[in-house]
Structure formats: C-alpha cells, structure tokens
Design an enzyme around this catalytic site. Structure first.
Site, PDB file in Angstrom:
ATOM      1  N   HIS A   3      10.239   8.373 -27.686  1.00 23.26           N
ATOM      2  CA  HIS A   3       9.289   9.299 -27.055  1.00 23.26           C
ATOM      3  C   HIS A   3       9.699  10.767 -27.283  1.00 23.26           C
ATOM      4  CE1 HIS A   3       6.449  10.914 -24.139  1.00 23.26           C
ATOM      5  NE2 HIS A   3       7.450  11.550 -23.557  1.00 23.26           N
ATOM      6  N   GLU A  14      -2.265  17.948 -11.908  1.00 30.42           N
ATOM      7  CA  GLU A  14      -2.616  18.386 -13.263  1.00 30.42           C
ATOM      8  C   GLU A  14      -4.094  18.751 -13.400  1.00 30.42           C
ATOM      9  OE1 GLU A  14      -0.517  16.349 -16.513  1.00 30.42           O
ATOM     10  OE2 GLU A  14      -2.276  16.712 -17.749  1.00 30.42           O
ATOM     11  N   ASN A  46       2.602  19.345 -21.274  1.00 33.21           N
ATOM     12  CA  ASN A  46       2.211  18.463 -22.377  1.00 33.21           C
ATOM     13  C   ASN A  46       2.379  19.141 -23.738  1.00 33.21           C
ATOM     14  OD1 ASN A  46       1.517  16.516 -20.525  1.00 33.21           O
ATOM     15  ND2 ASN A  46      -0.611  17.191 -20.390  1.00 33.21           N
ATOM     16  N   GLU A  84      12.698  17.240 -24.449  1.00 31.87           N
ATOM     17  CA  GLU A  84      11.953  17.571 -23.218  1.00 31.87           C
ATOM     18  C   GLU A  84      12.633  18.723 -22.473  1.00 31.87           C
ATOM     19  OE1 GLU A  84       9.018  16.346 -22.544  1.00 31.87           O
ATOM     20  OE2 GLU A  84       8.908  14.199 -22.978  1.00 31.87           O
ATOM     21  N   LYS A 120      10.268  22.571 -13.842  1.00 31.27           N
ATOM     22  CA  LYS A 120       9.278  21.506 -13.581  1.00 31.27           C
ATOM     23  C   LYS A 120       8.849  21.528 -12.114  1.00 31.27           C
ATOM     24  CE  LYS A 120       7.577  16.993 -14.319  1.00 31.27           C
ATOM     25  NZ  LYS A 120       7.556  15.770 -15.075  1.00 31.27           N
ATOM     26  N   ARG A 138       0.820  -1.241   0.000  1.00 33.45           N
ATOM     27  CA  ARG A 138       0.000   0.000   0.000  1.00 33.45           C
ATOM     28  C   ARG A 138       0.840   1.272   0.000  1.00 33.45           C
ATOM     29  NH1 ARG A 138      -3.120  -3.105   3.596  1.00 33.45           N
ATOM     30  NH2 ARG A 138      -4.925  -3.950   2.523  1.00 33.45           N
ATOM     31  N   HIS A 166       2.683  17.071 -26.817  1.00 33.01           N
ATOM     32  CA  HIS A 166       2.388  15.676 -26.465  1.00 33.01           C
ATOM     33  C   HIS A 166       1.143  15.128 -27.154  1.00 33.01           C
ATOM     34  CE1 HIS A 166       5.603  16.168 -23.646  1.00 33.01           C
ATOM     35  NE2 HIS A 166       5.415  14.989 -23.092  1.00 33.01           N
ATOM     36  N   ARG A 173      -0.154  22.341 -14.869  1.00 31.89           N
ATOM     37  CA  ARG A 173       0.779  21.244 -15.175  1.00 31.89           C
ATOM     38  C   ARG A 173       0.599  20.740 -16.608  1.00 31.89           C
ATOM     39  NH1 ARG A 173       2.874  16.192 -11.417  1.00 31.89           N
ATOM     40  NH2 ARG A 173       4.105  15.227 -13.063  1.00 31.89           N
ATOM     41  N   LYS A 204       4.584  11.360 -11.416  1.00 37.42           N
ATOM     42  CA  LYS A 204       3.710  10.584 -12.299  1.00 37.42           C
ATOM     43  C   LYS A 204       4.355   9.221 -12.504  1.00 37.42           C
ATOM     44  CE  LYS A 204       1.288  13.967 -15.161  1.00 37.42           C
ATOM     45  NZ  LYS A 204       1.120  14.480 -16.529  1.00 37.42           N
ATOM     46  N   HIS A 214       2.108  11.948 -28.828  1.00 31.70           N
ATOM     47  CA  HIS A 214       1.613  10.642 -28.354  1.00 31.70           C
ATOM     48  C   HIS A 214       0.915   9.887 -29.478  1.00 31.70           C
ATOM     49  CE1 HIS A 214       1.614  11.393 -23.703  1.00 31.70           C
ATOM     50  NE2 HIS A 214       2.782  11.026 -24.169  1.00 31.70           N
TER      51      HIS A 214
HETATM   52  P1  NAD Z   1      14.234   4.507 -21.333  1.00 30.35           P
HETATM   53  O1  NAD Z   1      14.075   4.417 -19.882  1.00 30.35           O
HETATM   54  O2  NAD Z   1      13.709   3.384 -22.154  1.00 30.35           O
HETATM   55  O3  NAD Z   1      15.784   4.727 -21.671  1.00 30.35           O
HETATM   56  C1  NAD Z   1      16.182   4.797 -23.020  1.00 30.35           C
HETATM   57  C2  NAD Z   1      17.265   3.763 -23.330  1.00 30.35           C
HETATM   58  O4  NAD Z   1      18.498   4.206 -22.766  1.00 30.35           O
HETATM   59  C3  NAD Z   1      17.021   2.372 -22.744  1.00 30.35           C
HETATM   60  O5  NAD Z   1      17.412   1.410 -23.687  1.00 30.35           O
HETATM   61  C4  NAD Z   1      17.936   2.325 -21.529  1.00 30.35           C
HETATM   62  O6  NAD Z   1      18.351   1.020 -21.226  1.00 30.35           O
HETATM   63  C5  NAD Z   1      19.088   3.166 -22.002  1.00 30.35           C
HETATM   64  N1  NAD Z   1      19.845   3.833 -20.951  1.00 30.35           N
HETATM   65  C6  NAD Z   1      19.369   4.420 -19.830  1.00 30.35           C
HETATM   66  N2  NAD Z   1      20.339   5.038 -19.165  1.00 30.35           N
HETATM   67  C7  NAD Z   1      21.476   4.818 -19.850  1.00 30.35           C
HETATM   68  C8  NAD Z   1      22.816   5.216 -19.665  1.00 30.35           C
HETATM   69  N3  NAD Z   1      23.175   6.014 -18.646  1.00 30.35           N
HETATM   70  N4  NAD Z   1      23.737   4.802 -20.571  1.00 30.35           N
HETATM   71  C9  NAD Z   1      23.371   4.037 -21.636  1.00 30.35           C
HETATM   72  N5  NAD Z   1      22.115   3.646 -21.873  1.00 30.35           N
HETATM   73  C10 NAD Z   1      21.178   4.040 -20.988  1.00 30.35           C
HETATM   74  O7  NAD Z   1      13.555   5.816 -21.945  1.00 30.35           O
HETATM   75  P2  NAD Z   1      13.527   7.358 -21.529  1.00 30.35           P
HETATM   76  O8  NAD Z   1      13.630   8.089 -22.793  1.00 30.35           O
HETATM   77  O9  NAD Z   1      14.438   7.674 -20.423  1.00 30.35           O
HETATM   78  O10 NAD Z   1      12.048   7.519 -20.941  1.00 30.35           O
HETATM   79  C11 NAD Z   1      10.918   7.311 -21.750  1.00 30.35           C
HETATM   80  C12 NAD Z   1       9.777   6.918 -20.850  1.00 30.35           C
HETATM   81  O11 NAD Z   1       9.549   7.961 -19.905  1.00 30.35           O
HETATM   82  C13 NAD Z   1       8.482   6.696 -21.572  1.00 30.35           C
HETATM   83  O12 NAD Z   1       7.872   5.521 -21.089  1.00 30.35           O
HETATM   84  C14 NAD Z   1       7.634   7.907 -21.194  1.00 30.35           C
HETATM   85  O13 NAD Z   1       6.266   7.639 -21.177  1.00 30.35           O
HETATM   86  C15 NAD Z   1       8.155   8.185 -19.803  1.00 30.35           C
HETATM   87  N6  NAD Z   1       7.957   9.570 -19.343  1.00 30.35           N
HETATM   88  C16 NAD Z   1       7.414   9.746 -18.112  1.00 30.35           C
HETATM   89  C17 NAD Z   1       7.248  11.023 -17.611  1.00 30.35           C
HETATM   90  C18 NAD Z   1       6.710  11.217 -16.229  1.00 30.35           C
HETATM   91  O14 NAD Z   1       6.448  12.369 -15.839  1.00 30.35           O
HETATM   92  N7  NAD Z   1       6.559  10.187 -15.444  1.00 30.35           N
HETATM   93  C19 NAD Z   1       7.629  12.134 -18.373  1.00 30.35           C
HETATM   94  C20 NAD Z   1       8.192  11.919 -19.632  1.00 30.35           C
HETATM   95  C21 NAD Z   1       8.356  10.622 -20.109  1.00 30.35           C
HETATM   96  N1  GLY Z   2       5.787  14.979 -18.240  1.00 27.53           N
HETATM   97  C1  GLY Z   2       4.566  15.608 -17.936  1.00 27.53           C
HETATM   98  C2  GLY Z   2       4.307  15.771 -16.464  1.00 27.53           C
HETATM   99  O1  GLY Z   2       5.106  15.385 -15.640  1.00 27.53           O
HETATM  100  O2  GLY Z   2       3.287  16.287 -16.108  1.00 27.53           O
END
Ligand code: NAD
Ligand code: GLY
Length: 387
Positions: free
Chosen positions: A283, A254, A262, A203, A244, A139, A265, A258, A161, A269
């Site tokens: 992404h 949001e 987007n 981003e 941020k 929980r 996005h 917030r 998020k 998306h």
């Molecule tokens: P990811 O986590 O898949 O990382 C991208 C690639 O880089 C992966 O293959 C990973 O193994 C590799 N990698 C990571 N760190 C590394 C390093 N230091 N050296 C070498 N390789 C490395 O992708 P991302 O672009 O970091 O994140 C995308 C995700 O984030 C999506 O799922 C998206 O929806 C999410 N996201 C969430 C929020 C939020 O607010 N929670 C905001 C934006 C994006």
């Molecule tokens: N990446 C969008 C948010 O955190 O709200």
C-alpha cells in the site's frame, strides 16, 4: 514504568524520555495518541485508567502475535485486566468477510459487552478489521489501537476510518468509528521488515508534502535517523500524528479538508488494485508512486509547481528506496483503459472530471475537483509507454 496519564507534555520536540501525547479533539469522543519507545508497558495502566474494570479482546495477526502478543497479554495481566484474543492470518486478505465473521464471532463468544474493549494489536490491516468489528458488534464497542507498523502509527490508527474490502474494491464496507486511545510504541517497529518500514515512510513524508514544507526539509536532512530509530523516529511520528489529528478534528467525515490525506491515493489505489493487492506493490509503495505522479502531473500537465520542486520531492522518495515510477512495479500491468476504470472507481468521474489532490508546492496540496479525465489518460499513457 511509571504512568502519568495526566500531566504529560503535549508537545513533540525530539526528546529522549517521556512519551509524547497528541490529542485528537473531537468533543466527547476526543482521545489521546501516546507515542514513545517502550510504552506498551503502560498499556494496562492506561486502559485501567480510562475504563476501570473493563475486559479486553485482542485482535492481532500471526506475525504480530509472534513478536508482541505475549508481552501485551502480560502487561494486561499485570494491570488485572481480563483478556481474550483472536489471531488472524497476516496481510490484506484478512480484510475479508470471512475473517471479519470469525473476528466478530470470537468477540461475541468471549462475552465482551458494552463497556468492555477491543484492542487492535497490529498494522493497518488489523486496525481496520478490528475497528470495524468494534463498530458493529453489539451495535458498537469501544476499542484501543496499538499500531505495530510505521504506516499504522502515522496514519491508519488515527482518525476512525475502519473497513474491510469488497470483491469490487478496497475499504468499501466500513464505518467511521474512533478509538478511545492509541498507544504507539515506536520500539515495536524494530522488528518490522525494512520494506514495510519504507512503505510506512511514504505515509509519513506525505504530511510534509501536503501541508508542512519545514517538516519535509527536516526529513530530507534526518530521514536516515528516522529509519535508524531513536528520538528522530519518535519525533517524526509525533509530527505526523499531530498533522493527522488536526485534519481529523477539522473534518472527521471527510466532507472537505480530510481529502488532502488522499495525496497520491487516486493513482496509488488504482495501481494497488492493478497488482491485485499482492506483495508486488505494498500500500505505502503504491502511495509513493501515486505521490510522485501527483507532483509530476501538477508540474508537467497543470503548470502548478516548478519541475525542479517536483523533482526534489520525487528524488527524496527514491533516495529512501521507495518506488516512484510505474516502471518500478515488477510484472505486467493491465492496459490503460483498465487503469482509467480503476481510477474512476476510486474517485468517481463527474461529467468527465476527476477529483485529485494536486500540489502548488511542497507543503501546499489542494483539492482539485475539475481535473479532465482525458488529461489524466494522456499523462498515464505517457508513463505506461515509459515501461
Ligand atoms: P499490515 O497490517 O498488513 O502490516 C504489514 C505486515 O507487517 C504484515 O505482514 C504484518 O503481519 C507485519 N507486521 C506488523 N507489525 C509488525 C512488527 N512490529 N514486526 C514485524 N512485522 C510486523 O499493513 P500496513 O501497511 O500496516 O497497513 C496497510 C493497511 O492499512 C491497508 O489495508 C490500508 O488500506 C490500511 N490503511 C488504513 C488507513 C485508515 O485511515 N484506516 C490509512 C492508511 C492505510
Ligand atoms: N488515510 C486517510 C484518512 O485517514 O483519511
């Protein structure tokens, strides 16, 4: 490394020494984002200071494990912190029920209890997955974000998020669950493939586009140094985190402001979904095209911003090597009707109107709830014809 958890400067001018600390102000749930080169060495001491005696459970992916896991574990060992870990496959596919179940079971099997900590060591995929597991196992467990991609350092590790994907769409199963600490070691980005760094940059520059024209001016002049590493990179990450943090502090759930985050996005998306969340379009790349389309739409269809200003924003995205046009996406795309369905799914249509983040200028984004779906359709039809 000497750790001074208190007393560090909370400013973020380009500097070459101490870490920068940005506070996310959420009352009792406030936390620090610590940014700096090499600061993973301080992870154990920071965790021990926040949660004396807590055990940790690290969630990471195979690629990050190869680069960072052993180092992170020895840092925890040195601080006398017990740790276990689970390593999942890299990529968006790990934001699935199957992998989520594995992570939850592994956390439970390691006898992590309330008061202990989950550590998300990786990019946005790991942060979202581990954060969601932390939100629901027993929980709710506290967790620490150790972001290892640029995208995660400037965006996904901050703000709470967390989510996995449903078969019907991205991030549809999740929770708001704030971390208790974010440790962004900018040296970890040195091993990131250039394409992934560029995707994260989309981003980062978003903060300039949406609310900070001076930051965009600075990025136009200094982006090569941001890519090269060093103080300019740390500075850009700190500015992004401050932006941020301020938005999240104003509107954690949001219900208003917030949504500005987007920018790009809604188009992005839909394009990401159209490519099946595959390597065809990362992404951040989808967000780059989405932001370019948002500027273009604001200029040519809504008359909100001059064409010259929109062109300047798009030119910068292209200059760093990001895609900016639908025609930059390799391979086939679904027809217009399907793209419109995907857009409607992401941001619901209400009586033929869509909500979009549009721009009145660089640094002047706003939320428009009355965009005619027919207008978006005509715009996209024109862009698809250009393929
Ligand atoms: P990811 O986590 O898949 O990382 C991208 C690639 O880089 C992966 O293959 C990973 O193994 C590799 N990698 C990571 N760190 C590394 C390093 N230091 N050296 C070498 N390789 C490395 O992708 P991302 O672009 O970091 O994140 C995308 C995700 O984030 C999506 O799922 C998206 O929806 C999410 N996201 C969430 C929020 C939020 O607010 N929670 C905001 C934006 C994006
Ligand atoms: N990446 C969008 C948010 O955190 O709200």
């Amino acid at each position: 490394m000497t750790v001074s958890v208190r007393g560090e400067a909370k400013t973020a001018e380009p500097n070459t020494g101490d870490p920068t600390i940005v506070e996310v102000k959420l009352g009792a749930r406030s936390y620090d984002i610590v940014i700096g080169r090499g600061i993973i060495a301080s992870l154990g001491a920071r965790i021990a200071a926040l949660r004396p005696g807590a055990k940790t459970f690290i969630v990471t992916d195979e690629t990050v494990a190869r680069h960072v896991l052993a180092g992170a574990e020895s840092v925890l060992d040195r601080a006398g912190i017990k740790k276990d870990s689970v390593v999942v496959p890299p990529g968006e596919g790990s934001k699935s029920f199957g992998v989520f179940e594995r992570v939850c079971e592994a956390i439970i099997a390691s006898r992590i209890e309330r008061g202990d900590l989950v550590v998300a060591l990786g990019g946005g995929v790991i942060g979202d997955l581990a954060g969601f597991a932390a939100a629901v196992v027993r929980r709710g467990l506290d967790y620490v974000q150790v972001p290892t991609t640029l995208l995660a350092q400037v965006d996904s590790s901050v703000g709470g998020k967390t989510a996995i994907d449903s078969r019907q769409g991205k991030n549809l199963i999740g929770a708001f669950h704030q971390p208790i600490l974010v440790v962004a070691d900018t040296a970890l980005l040195d091993t990131l493939p250039p394409r992934e760094f560029r995707a994260g940059y989309a981003e980062l520059v978003k903060y300039g586009f949406l609310g900070d024209a001076a930051f965009f001016d600075w990025l136009e002049a200094n982006w090569k140094d941001v890519f090269a590493g060093g103080p300019a990179r740390d500075h850009a990450i700190a500015v992004s985190c401050r932006a941020k943090a301020a938005i999240v502090a104003r509107d954690e759930r949001e219900t208003g402001d917030r949504a500005l985050l987007n920018l790009g996005h809604t188009f992005g998306h839909a394009l990401e979904a159209a490519c099946g969340y595959s390597d065809r379009l990362l992404h951040g790349e989808a967000i780059a095209i989405g932001m370019a389309l948002a500027f273009d739409f604001s200029a040519t269809r809504q008359g909100l911003v001059s064409k010259a200003e929109a062109a300047r924003a798009i030119r910068h995205l292209a200059a760093v090597g990001l895609p900016t046009r639908i025609s930059d996406i390799p391979g086939p795309l679904p027809p217009l009707d399907r793209l419109m369905e995907l857009i409607a799914q992401d941001k619901k249509i209400k009586r033929g109107k869509l909500t979009f983040i549009l721009v009145r200028g660089t640094g002047a984004a706003f939320i428009e709830t009355g965009v005619e779906a027919a207008e978006v359709r005509a715009f996209l039809s024109e862009k698809l014809a250009g393929r």
